[in-house]
Design a protein around this motif. Structure first.
Motif, PDB file in Angstrom:
ATOM      1  N   TYR A  78       0.812  -1.206   0.000  1.00 52.63           N
ATOM      2  CA  TYR A  78       0.000   0.000   0.000  1.00 52.63           C
ATOM      3  C   TYR A  78       0.853   1.266   0.000  1.00 52.63           C
ATOM      4  N   LYS A  79       0.201   2.351  -0.443  1.00 52.22           N
ATOM      5  CA  LYS A  79       0.853   3.651  -0.517  1.00 52.22           C
ATOM      6  C   LYS A  79      -0.190   4.725  -0.242  1.00 52.22           C
ATOM      7  N   GLU A  80       0.228   5.806   0.407  1.00 50.83           N
ATOM      8  CA  GLU A  80      -0.710   6.839   0.808  1.00 50.83           C
ATOM      9  C   GLU A  80      -1.201   7.672  -0.372  1.00 50.83           C
ATOM     10  N   ILE A  81      -2.438   8.149  -0.228  1.00 50.39           N
ATOM     11  CA  ILE A  81      -3.041   9.111  -1.143  1.00 50.39           C
ATOM     12  C   ILE A  81      -3.397  10.339  -0.313  1.00 50.39           C
ATOM     13  N   ASN A  82      -2.952  11.512  -0.732  1.00 51.42           N
ATOM     14  CA  ASN A  82      -3.250  12.742   0.010  1.00 51.42           C
ATOM     15  C   ASN A  82      -4.196  13.609  -0.812  1.00 51.42           C
ATOM     16  N   MET A  83      -5.519  13.422  -0.593  1.00 51.95           N
ATOM     17  CA  MET A  83      -6.495  14.235  -1.314  1.00 51.95           C
ATOM     18  C   MET A  83      -6.461  15.690  -0.857  1.00 51.95           C
ATOM     19  N   GLY A  84      -5.771  15.966   0.248  1.00 51.02           N
ATOM     20  CA  GLY A  84      -5.620  17.345   0.686  1.00 51.02           C
ATOM     21  C   GLY A  84      -4.806  18.187  -0.279  1.00 51.02           C
ATOM     22  N   LEU A  85      -4.059  17.530  -1.177  1.00 53.80           N
ATOM     23  CA  LEU A  85      -3.285  18.249  -2.186  1.00 53.80           C
ATOM     24  C   LEU A  85      -4.144  18.680  -3.373  1.00 53.80           C
ATOM     25  N   ALA A  86      -5.358  18.131  -3.470  1.00 55.72           N
ATOM     26  CA  ALA A  86      -6.215  18.414  -4.619  1.00 55.72           C
ATOM     27  C   ALA A  86      -6.841  19.798  -4.506  1.00 55.72           C
ATOM     28  N   ASN A  87      -7.039  20.435  -5.652  1.00 54.45           N
ATOM     29  CA  ASN A  87      -7.768  21.692  -5.670  1.00 54.45           C
ATOM     30  C   ASN A  87      -9.198  21.459  -5.179  1.00 54.45           C
ATOM     31  N   PRO A  88      -9.802  22.438  -4.500  1.00 49.28           N
ATOM     32  CA  PRO A  88     -11.145  22.228  -3.943  1.00 49.28           C
ATOM     33  C   PRO A  88     -12.190  21.816  -4.965  1.00 49.28           C
ATOM     34  N   ASP A  89     -12.058  22.281  -6.214  1.00 55.77           N
ATOM     35  CA  ASP A  89     -13.049  21.946  -7.237  1.00 55.77           C
ATOM     36  C   ASP A  89     -12.832  20.557  -7.839  1.00 55.77           C
ATOM     37  N   ASN A  90     -11.715  19.931  -7.544  1.00 57.31           N
ATOM     38  CA  ASN A  90     -11.411  18.626  -8.123  1.00 57.31           C
ATOM     39  C   ASN A  90     -11.934  17.525  -7.201  1.00 57.31           C
ATOM     40  N   GLU A  91     -13.218  17.219  -7.355  1.00 57.80           N
ATOM     41  CA  GLU A  91     -13.903  16.305  -6.441  1.00 57.80           C
ATOM     42  C   GLU A  91     -14.083  14.908  -7.022  1.00 57.80           C
ATOM     43  N   VAL A  92     -13.484  14.654  -8.188  1.00 56.37           N
ATOM     44  CA  VAL A  92     -13.552  13.319  -8.778  1.00 56.37           C
ATOM     45  C   VAL A  92     -12.190  12.654  -8.617  1.00 56.37           C
ATOM     46  N   TYR A 207       1.712  -5.133 -11.628  1.00 53.94           N
ATOM     47  CA  TYR A 207       1.116  -3.795 -11.637  1.00 53.94           C
ATOM     48  C   TYR A 207       2.132  -2.809 -12.198  1.00 53.94           C
ATOM     49  N   ASP A 208       1.637  -1.836 -12.970  1.00 55.14           N
ATOM     50  CA  ASP A 208       2.545  -0.864 -13.576  1.00 55.14           C
ATOM     51  C   ASP A 208       1.768   0.401 -13.938  1.00 55.14           C
ATOM     52  N   ASN A 209       2.533   1.466 -14.190  1.00 51.06           N
ATOM     53  CA  ASN A 209       2.005   2.731 -14.722  1.00 51.06           C
ATOM     54  C   ASN A 209       0.782   3.216 -13.945  1.00 51.06           C
ATOM     55  N   ILE A 210       1.000   3.441 -12.647  1.00 54.73           N
ATOM     56  CA  ILE A 210      -0.070   3.889 -11.753  1.00 54.73           C
ATOM     57  C   ILE A 210      -0.165   5.411 -11.797  1.00 54.73           C
ATOM     58  N   VAL A 211      -1.389   5.909 -11.917  1.00 55.34           N
ATOM     59  CA  VAL A 211      -1.663   7.342 -11.858  1.00 55.34           C
ATOM     60  C   VAL A 211      -2.761   7.565 -10.826  1.00 55.34           C
ATOM     61  N   ILE A 212      -2.501   8.431  -9.870  1.00 52.15           N
ATOM     62  CA  ILE A 212      -3.493   8.824  -8.880  1.00 52.15           C
ATOM     63  C   ILE A 212      -3.757  10.309  -9.092  1.00 52.15           C
ATOM     64  N   ALA A 213      -5.032  10.672  -9.328  1.00 50.45           N
ATOM     65  CA  ALA A 213      -5.342  12.042  -9.737  1.00 50.45           C
ATOM     66  C   ALA A 213      -6.663  12.498  -9.152  1.00 50.45           C
ATOM     67  N   ALA A 214      -6.882  13.802  -9.211  1.00 48.02           N
ATOM     68  CA  ALA A 214      -8.151  14.424  -8.832  1.00 48.02           C
ATOM     69  C   ALA A 214      -8.599  15.288  -9.991  1.00 48.02           C
ATOM     70  N   ASP A 215      -9.837  15.087 -10.425  1.00 46.34           N
ATOM     71  CA  ASP A 215     -10.374  15.799 -11.582  1.00 46.34           C
ATOM     72  C   ASP A 215     -11.556  16.661 -11.178  1.00 46.34           C
ATOM     73  N   ALA A 216     -11.768  17.725 -11.922  1.00 43.42           N
ATOM     74  CA  ALA A 216     -13.027  18.444 -11.805  1.00 43.42           C
ATOM     75  C   ALA A 216     -14.124  17.588 -12.424  1.00 43.42           C
ATOM     76  N   ALA A 217     -15.364  17.783 -11.985  1.00 43.53           N
ATOM     77  CA  ALA A 217     -16.462  16.958 -12.485  1.00 43.53           C
ATOM     78  C   ALA A 217     -16.573  17.042 -13.994  1.00 43.53           C
ATOM     79  N   LEU A 218     -16.247  18.176 -14.583  1.00 42.95           N
ATOM     80  CA  LEU A 218     -16.342  18.340 -16.029  1.00 42.95           C
ATOM     81  C   LEU A 218     -15.277  17.543 -16.761  1.00 42.95           C
ATOM     82  N   ALA A 219     -14.228  17.093 -16.036  1.00 40.45           N
ATOM     83  CA  ALA A 219     -13.139  16.389 -16.701  1.00 40.45           C
ATOM     84  C   ALA A 219     -13.471  14.951 -17.011  1.00 40.45           C
TER      85      ALA A 219
END
Length: 297
Positions: A78-92, A207-219
């Motif tokens: 396992y590895k940590e995810i910090n959603m606190g780094l996401a912009n407030p509008d990026n809720e996805v 497992y390979d090529n992992i991307v963890i992201a936060a998107d705006a709903a429109l994205a």
């Protein structure tokens, strides 16, 4: 609650400038051999030798690979995810992982955790025997397998998996090698804090090529999004749907993801539905799909 080892049988998602990558990992800078703590990954339940950095094929270069045996303890990398780094509008929340099935199965979980309690926001399980499944904590608590996405999963094969979870709405979508599944109605307002890659028994998944992201709903939408109105909302008796193209069918899902109503009408009597929130999935004649959250009072 604890981490859960899931034994399931006991529009390509568009990304725009509204996306924010939180972290990525392709393992190329790692040393071949035991994973250890490289890249900030941690291990629970297994030995140091039960997960490796290895070359599965030339196209992927270095990858993470499970190396568990029939006598191994269940393994959670396992590895940590910090959603606190996401912009407030990026809720996805978006997780992309290339998963190699190996001989048995590959599994990815995303949790909300305070370090003691764990809520499984989603679990993706790819099995050549059982197919691809999506489950969450509600499924685990009810001893359910979740949603069968496709029965067609091959052994020793790479699959690119993308999962998006709208935190404020609870809607979830899955893409497997470009084929889309969903939307699925899940519980809203869970904030991902870690990703787990899971194995037990004899397992050589990769497992390979992992991307963890936060998107705006429109994205996370079709590029040519349909203009659709659903009203009144909230509603008590009738729900009206208007759109700029022909509606083929309308499906209502409750917040557990259970289908509760389906119709081909644009003016829908909803008096038979219990009070609460629903995800209304609208399929158009051209095959595109839009989803809306509706409240029945």
């Amino acid at each position: 609650m604890k981490r859960i080892l899931s034994f399931v049988f006991a529009a390509t998602l568009a990304v725009s400038a509204y996306s924010q990558t939180l972290w990525t990992d392709n393992f190329e800078s790692y040393t071949i051999g035991n994973l250890g703590t490289q890249g900030g990954w941690a291990n629970e339940g297994g030995s140091a030798s039960s997960v490796k950095i290895a070359t599965i094929d030339g196209a992927h270069g270095k990858s993470m690979r499970m190396n568990t045996t029939a006598t191994s303890d269940p393994q959670f990398i396992y590895k940590e995810i910090n959603m606190g780094l996401a912009n407030p509008d990026n809720e996805v929340f978006r997780a992309e992982v290339e998963m190699y099935t190996g001989n048995n199965w590959a599994e990815m979980q995303v949790y909300e955790s305070d370090g003691t309690n764990y809520y499984a926001i989603f679990d993706i399980y790819l099995s050549p025997t059982n197919g691809a499944w999506l489950a969450d904590q509600a499924d685990f608590d009810a001893d359910l397998s979740g949603e069968l996405l496709t029965p067609n999963i091959a052994a020793n094969t790479w699959y690119k998996v993308i999962v998006t979870y709208n935190i404020s709405e609870g809607t979830m979508n899955v893409s497997i090698n470009g084929t889309n599944y969903g939307p699925f109605a899940k519980e809203a307002y869970h904030y991902p804090t870690e990703i787990d890659l899971v194995a037990s028994g004899t397992n050589n998944a990769g497992y390979d090529n992992i991307v963890i992201a936060a998107d705006a709903a429109l994205a996370v939408s079709n590029v040519n999004k349909t203009k659709v109105n659903v009203y009144p909302n909230p509603t008590t008796e009738v729900l009206n749907i208007t759109a700029d193209k022909k509606v083929a069918n309308v499906t209502f899902f409750d917040m557990t993801g259970r289908k509760v109503k389906q119709t081909t009408e644009n003016v829908i009597n909803v008096e038979d539905l219990a009070k609460g929130s629903y995800i209304v999935s609208i399929t158009f004649a051209d095959g595109t799909v839009e989803s809306k959250k509706v409240i029945k009072e």
